[in-house]
Motif scaffolding. Structure first.
Motif, PDB file in Angstrom:
ATOM      1  N   SER A  25      -0.466   4.059  -7.727  1.00  0.00           N
ATOM      2  CA  SER A  25      -1.922   3.947  -7.719  1.00  0.00           C
ATOM      3  C   SER A  25      -2.562   5.047  -8.565  1.00  0.00           C
ATOM      4  O   SER A  25      -2.221   6.229  -8.439  1.00  0.00           O
TER       5      SER A  25
ATOM      6  N   ARG B 192      -1.603   3.385  -2.332  1.00  0.00           N
ATOM      7  CA  ARG B 192      -2.912   2.767  -2.561  1.00  0.00           C
ATOM      8  C   ARG B 192      -3.809   2.962  -1.339  1.00  0.00           C
ATOM      9  O   ARG B 192      -3.373   2.754  -0.199  1.00  0.00           O
ATOM     10  N   PRO B 193      -5.090   3.330  -1.529  1.00  0.00           N
ATOM     11  CA  PRO B 193      -6.006   3.444  -0.400  1.00  0.00           C
ATOM     12  C   PRO B 193      -6.133   2.118   0.339  1.00  0.00           C
ATOM     13  O   PRO B 193      -6.171   1.049  -0.273  1.00  0.00           O
ATOM     14  N   SER B 194      -6.219   2.165   1.663  1.00  0.00           N
ATOM     15  CA  SER B 194      -6.176   0.952   2.473  1.00  0.00           C
ATOM     16  C   SER B 194      -7.449   0.115   2.385  1.00  0.00           C
ATOM     17  O   SER B 194      -7.450  -1.048   2.799  1.00  0.00           O
ATOM     18  N   ASP B 195      -8.553   0.690   1.863  1.00  0.00           N
ATOM     19  CA  ASP B 195      -9.780  -0.101   1.732  1.00  0.00           C
ATOM     20  C   ASP B 195      -9.922  -0.706   0.343  1.00  0.00           C
ATOM     21  O   ASP B 195     -10.987  -1.231  -0.005  1.00  0.00           O
ATOM     22  N   ASN B 196      -8.850  -0.641  -0.443  1.00  0.00           N
ATOM     23  CA  ASN B 196      -8.866  -1.222  -1.787  1.00  0.00           C
ATOM     24  C   ASN B 196      -8.225  -2.609  -1.691  1.00  0.00           C
ATOM     25  O   ASN B 196      -7.014  -2.722  -1.565  1.00  0.00           O
TER      26      ASN B 196
ATOM     27  N   TYR C 285       0.831  -1.209   0.000  1.00  0.00           N
ATOM     28  CA  TYR C 285       0.000   0.000   0.000  1.00  0.00           C
ATOM     29  C   TYR C 285       0.864   1.258   0.000  1.00  0.00           C
ATOM     30  O   TYR C 285       0.581   2.225  -0.715  1.00  0.00           O
TER      31      TYR C 285
ATOM     32  N   THR D 193     -16.987  -0.230   0.751  1.00  0.00           N
ATOM     33  CA  THR D 193     -15.707  -0.915   0.580  1.00  0.00           C
ATOM     34  C   THR D 193     -15.793  -1.813  -0.649  1.00  0.00           C
ATOM     35  O   THR D 193     -16.662  -2.682  -0.708  1.00  0.00           O
TER      36      THR D 193
ATOM     37  N   LYS E 267     -13.670   1.625  -7.236  1.00  0.00           N
ATOM     38  CA  LYS E 267     -13.988   2.837  -6.473  1.00  0.00           C
ATOM     39  C   LYS E 267     -13.153   4.042  -6.870  1.00  0.00           C
ATOM     40  O   LYS E 267     -13.688   5.135  -7.081  1.00  0.00           O
ATOM     41  N   TYR E 268     -11.839   3.862  -6.985  1.00  0.00           N
ATOM     42  CA  TYR E 268     -10.942   4.994  -7.155  1.00  0.00           C
ATOM     43  C   TYR E 268     -10.568   5.194  -8.618  1.00  0.00           C
ATOM     44  O   TYR E 268     -10.667   4.283  -9.429  1.00  0.00           O
TER      45      TYR E 268
END
Length: 340
Positions: A143, A53-57, A48, A220, A227-228
């Motif tokens: 990311s 990178r976002p932690s909920d990905n 991450y 999530t 999402k991103y």
């Protein structure tokens, strides 16, 4: 640290890095992945950090055989076994419910499911076997940027952030694997890829949902890319839809003398009298070549920051064209030529 470029003859060194909790980029048939020991939470968190990178990905878990998946996932359904027999090793990732506490929440994004991939690349299968552990395998890029299809792309983004890159040449598919959620009653495609909805339905003999490629800001995601913002070069990409007139695109470029990029099929390129301020890149002749070339060509434009706009050909989202358009829409942020 200087990131090492390793050949497949140096897999023992790469496997040692994985066992030591370091990060190693690896090849697959789709794009290059960023590997870390999936059972080592400290190593996973490094992924991450290296990517931003976002932690909920959630991360995909990459394995070298089906038995490795069975260590962590709940028993497979008959449909899952049939899909494994048909498409593994290959460009299909499947999401399964996990056994209790089987994998770190850092891998799963806090969910009780995980995505598993058995890639069709012998170099990486040998690497995982030598390491003796599954490896997380998100794309080996910063990311949000276009995914890497060569070791050089990885080096550009992650040099100094990871221990090594295993160089096995350019990838053959060019877009990431299809992600199929098998943890729900009706299998659902969360990310399109080279393995199509029709091909999956032909194996399991029942309908598959193919409309769940996005989640809301507070949800999530169960799979990467939902999402991103993803796959975006520094320039703004605009999609030229199938019903758009490429002569109008050329006229727009002529009226705006700054350098402009164009990515289109050969049959379009040869029919237009392009102005001098355009750099025209071929996407080949069909959806397969376009999917293979998309990320590499977007990255090439990043090497020339003078280009602020890239017009890219849109196609009908059929077969692998669905995967191509999924990535192109994300690259463009849903922006189209007709919006200018």
């Amino acid at each position: 640290m200087e990131t090492l470029i390793l050949k497949k003859q140096q897999l023992d060194q790469a496997a040692d890095f994985i066992r030591q909790g370091e990060l190693v980029a690896f090849p697959t048939e789709t794009v290059y992945g960023l590997g870390a020991n999936a059972t080592n939470e400290v190593a996973v968190k490094k992924v991450y950090a290296a990517k931003g990178r976002p932690s909920d990905n959630p991360l995909i878990v990459t394995v070298s055989d089906v038995a490795m998946v069975a260590q962590y996932a709940q028993p497979f359904s008959a449909d899952a076994k049939a899909l494994m027999a048909k498409f593994w090793p290959g460009s299909l990732t499947m999401i399964f419910k996990l056994k209790p506490n089987a994998l770190s929440k850092s891998v799963t994004g806090g969910l009780d499911t995980a995505a598993f991939r058995f890639p069709k690349n012998q170099t990486t299968l040998d690497l995982i076997s030598k390491a003796g552990v599954p490896i997380v395998g998100p794309s080996a890029n910063t990311s949000g940027k276009p995914s890497p299809t060569t070791a050089q792309h990885v080096y550009h983004d992650l040099n100094g952030k990871i221990a090594a890159i295993v160089d096995d040449g350019p990838t053959t598919v060019g877009v990431e694997s299809t992600i199929l959620d098998m943890s729900v009653a009706t299998p659902s495609i969360l990310r399109p890829g080279a393995v199509t909805k029709e091909a999956i339905e032909a194996v399991i003999h029942r309908p598959v949902i193919d409309e769940l490629h996005h989640v809301g800001a507070k949800q999530t995601p169960k799979a990467p890319g939902m999402k991103y913002k993803h796959y975006a070069p520094n320039a703004q990409v605009y999609i030229v839809d199938p019903d758009d007139d490429w002569h109008a695109v050329a006229n727009w470029i002529k009226q705006h003398p700054q350098p402009v990029g164009v990515m289109a099929f050969d049959d379009v390129i040869k029919t237009i009298n392009w102005p001098d301020n355009v750099n025209v890149i071929s996407l080949g002749k069909d959806a397969k070549t376009a999917a293979h070339d998309l990320f590499a060509e977007l990255r090439d434009f990043d090497n020339h920051p003078v280009y602020k706009i890239i017009f890219t050909q849109g196609i009908d989202p059929k077969g692998i064209g669905e995967a191509y358009m999924n990535r192109l829409n994300k690259s463009a942020g849903q922006m189209h030529f007709k919006q200018l």
